[in-house]
Structure formats: C-alpha cells, structure tokens
Design an enzyme around this catalytic site. Structure first.
Site, PDB file in Angstrom:
ATOM      1  N   LYS A  13     -13.576-100.160   2.372  1.00  0.00           N
ATOM      2  CA  LYS A  13     -14.120 -99.402   1.227  1.00  0.00           C
ATOM      3  C   LYS A  13     -12.988 -98.822   0.369  1.00  0.00           C
ATOM      4  CE  LYS A  13     -16.438 -96.422   3.794  1.00  0.00           C
ATOM      5  NZ  LYS A  13     -16.121 -96.895   5.150  1.00  0.00           N
ATOM      6  N   ARG A  88     -23.115 -90.370   3.932  1.00  0.00           N
ATOM      7  CA  ARG A  88     -22.961 -90.897   5.293  1.00  0.00           C
ATOM      8  C   ARG A  88     -24.213 -90.662   6.125  1.00  0.00           C
ATOM      9  NH1 ARG A  88     -17.198 -91.502   5.497  1.00  0.00           N
ATOM     10  NH2 ARG A  88     -16.372 -91.514   7.572  1.00  0.00           N
ATOM     11  N   ARG A 127      -3.974 -99.619  11.720  1.00  0.00           N
ATOM     12  CA  ARG A 127      -3.835 -98.938  10.429  1.00  0.00           C
ATOM     13  C   ARG A 127      -2.923 -97.721  10.565  1.00  0.00           C
ATOM     14  NH1 ARG A 127      -9.058 -97.735   6.693  1.00  0.00           N
ATOM     15  NH2 ARG A 127      -9.481 -95.893   7.944  1.00  0.00           N
ATOM     16  N   ARG A 162      -3.629 -91.850  12.358  1.00  0.00           N
ATOM     17  CA  ARG A 162      -4.524 -90.692  12.273  1.00  0.00           C
ATOM     18  C   ARG A 162      -5.063 -90.322  13.650  1.00  0.00           C
ATOM     19  NH1 ARG A 162      -8.558 -92.486   7.490  1.00  0.00           N
ATOM     20  NH2 ARG A 162     -10.023 -91.696   9.020  1.00  0.00           N
ATOM     21  N   ARG A 173     -16.586 -93.275  16.268  1.00  0.00           N
ATOM     22  CA  ARG A 173     -16.901 -93.332  14.822  1.00  0.00           C
ATOM     23  C   ARG A 173     -17.823 -94.509  14.514  1.00  0.00           C
ATOM     24  NH1 ARG A 173     -11.258 -93.662  12.254  1.00  0.00           N
ATOM     25  NH2 ARG A 173     -12.292 -93.777  10.235  1.00  0.00           N
TER      26      ARG A 173
HETATM   27  P1  AMP Z   1     -13.092 -91.509   6.511  1.00  0.00           P
HETATM   28  O1  AMP Z   1     -11.690 -91.411   6.024  1.00  0.00           O
HETATM   29  O2  AMP Z   1     -14.079 -91.803   5.403  1.00  0.00           O
HETATM   30  O3  AMP Z   1     -13.254 -92.435   7.678  1.00  0.00           O
HETATM   31  O4  AMP Z   1     -13.494 -90.037   7.024  1.00  0.00           O
HETATM   32  C1  AMP Z   1     -12.804 -89.411   8.069  1.00  0.00           C
HETATM   33  C2  AMP Z   1     -13.690 -88.361   8.728  1.00  0.00           C
HETATM   34  O5  AMP Z   1     -14.053 -87.362   7.747  1.00  0.00           O
HETATM   35  C3  AMP Z   1     -15.009 -88.870   9.260  1.00  0.00           C
HETATM   36  O6  AMP Z   1     -14.889 -89.421  10.557  1.00  0.00           O
HETATM   37  C4  AMP Z   1     -15.847 -87.593   9.254  1.00  0.00           C
HETATM   38  O7  AMP Z   1     -15.469 -86.724  10.325  1.00  0.00           O
HETATM   39  C5  AMP Z   1     -15.400 -86.924   7.966  1.00  0.00           C
HETATM   40  N1  AMP Z   1     -16.218 -87.337   6.795  1.00  0.00           N
HETATM   41  C6  AMP Z   1     -15.798 -88.059   5.719  1.00  0.00           C
HETATM   42  N2  AMP Z   1     -16.804 -88.241   4.853  1.00  0.00           N
HETATM   43  C7  AMP Z   1     -17.896 -87.630   5.392  1.00  0.00           C
HETATM   44  C8  AMP Z   1     -19.254 -87.487   4.989  1.00  0.00           C
HETATM   45  N3  AMP Z   1     -19.717 -87.992   3.836  1.00  0.00           N
HETATM   46  N4  AMP Z   1     -20.092 -86.794   5.809  1.00  0.00           N
HETATM   47  C9  AMP Z   1     -19.660 -86.252   6.975  1.00  0.00           C
HETATM   48  N5  AMP Z   1     -18.392 -86.361   7.418  1.00  0.00           N
HETATM   49  C10 AMP Z   1     -17.511 -87.046   6.646  1.00  0.00           C
END
Ligand code: AMP
Length: 215
Positions: A13, A88, A127, A162, A173
């Site tokens: 994405k 999400r 990554r 990370r 996740r």
């Molecule tokens: P990402 O970089 O999009 O994978 O996001 C990393 C982490 O941020 C996720 O595993 C969640 O803990 C949190 N997060 C990001 N976007 C959201 C969202 N829209 N709703 C809830 N938690 C989020």
C-alpha cells in the site's frame, strides 16, 4: 484522486501510494506513519498508541478518528489523497463515510491489493525502515538495501527493523487484518466503490489504478 488503499500489512500500500502521489500531487496519508511520528515525538497520543502498536494490535478507533478528522480537513487534501492503512475496522469505515459526507468529499475508488501470504511474510521480515519519523524511507535487505548497510540513503539516519516486524508480531498483525480489516472488502463492495487488484508488482497495480481512473 481520492482513494482508499486496502490490503494486508506488506501488500505494498505504501509503495503504491508513494508512486501515485507523483502522478497528480495527491497526498499519501498513512495512519501508521503518523502514529510512529507521535511515538517518536513522545506525545500523549504516541504514548497511548505505542503499547498497541508494539504488540501488533490496532490502536482504538476513537484515537484514529481524532487524527483523521483533522488530517482530512488540511488544505493539502483538496488536491486529493491516498489513504494508506485507514480505515482498518468497520466502525472506522462507517465513521469515515459520515465524515466525508459532512465535509462534502466523494471517494473515487477503494482499491484492495491482494498478495499471497508467503510473499507478504517474506516482504515484512526483510523490510527495514528509516528510524527518522520525518523520513520513514522503506528498504528491503534482499531487494532494495540502502547503499551503506544500516544507514538511510535519503537522510543518513539509522535504518532499523520495526518492533512490530518480528515474526511473532507479523503473524499477529496478519491475524488482526483477517479478523478486523478484511471485512472492509465486503463493506466497500456494497458501496459500489471496490476494485480488487491481484498482483505482487507495484508498477502493475499503479497502472491498473490509472486505467480504472481513465488517466
Ligand atoms: P502500518 O504501518 O499501517 O502497518 O501501522 C502500524 C501499526 O499502527 C498497526 O499495526 C496499528 O497498531 C497502528 N495503526 C495504523 N493505522 C491504524 C488504524 N487505521 N487503526 C488502528 N490502528 C492503526
């Protein structure tokens, strides 16, 4: 363009969003990047979000909607936006629908990027991300390492794995994605906005999006 990008963690994405911003100046809005910036800044929001994020759990909907309500009304969104990692959950999608109607914004399309699970697992474990919250450039130890090991090409900050990209956190996740986020595909199908694209090449995904939008 005003798009939502759906897809499991590691589906591409962020890469697709960055490529699309170069086409017409639409901004990438990644809730994950915003939250990591808040964690690094040590803000109250960051402190609340950090424990969920490190475990691979979702941050509560109320915190996310507070961020997005403000972000979507900033002037740079007028040109267009690419929502990466938001919504999400079904409650976030419902709250977004109500918010967009209130501020008079119409989405062009919701793209679901479908990538096989083994490709996703391999991508996420290899990554690496720039630790500087203002940069957050993405690398891959196999396919696109930084020129100097462990150092960001763009800003010189350390390149790290990370905390939520260990194998245990990634599996969690992906489970969370299947339970909470995958149902959004049905939600947006009913809304008549969904376009599913199967593909591991971000170039191919971007080209399909462009042709769907008549660009
Ligand atoms: P990402 O970089 O999009 O994978 O996001 C990393 C982490 O941020 C996720 O595993 C969640 O803990 C949190 N997060 C990001 N976007 C959201 C969202 N829209 N709703 C809830 N938690 C989020």
């Amino acid at each position: 363009m005003k798009l939502i990008l759906l897809g499991a963690p590691g589906a591409g994405k962020g890469t697709v969003a960055k490529m699309l911003t170069a086409i017409d100046g639409s901004v990438q809005i990644s809730t994950g990047d915003i939250l990591r910036g808040e964690v690094q800044a040590g803000s109250e929001l960051g402190r609340k979000a950090e424990e969920y994020m490190n475990k691979g759990d979702l941050v509560p909907d109320s915190l996310i909607m507070g961020i997005m309500e403000k972000r979507l009304q900033q002037p740079d969104c007028a040109q267009g936006f690419l929502l990466d990692g938001f919504p999400r959950t079904i409650p976030q999608a419902e709250a977004l629908k109500e918010l967009l109607a209130r501020i008079d914004i119409t989405l062009d399309m919701v793209v679901s990027i479908e990538v096989p699970r083994d490709v996703i697992l391999d991508r996420l474990t290899t990554r690496r991300t720039c630790a500087n919250s203002a940069c957050q450039a993405i690398y891959n130890v196999k396919s696109s390492p930084p020129q100097k090991e462990g150092v960001c090409d763009k800003c010189g900050s350390p390149v790290i794995q990370r905390d939520d990209e260990t194998v245990a956190a990634i599996n969690h996740r992906l489970e969370t994605y299947n339970q909470k986020t995958a149902p959004l595909v049905g939600f947006y199908e009913k809304e008549g906005l969904l376009k599913s694209i199967t593909g591991t090449s971000s170039d191919a995904v971007v080209n399909t999006i462009k042709s769907e939008l008549g660009m």
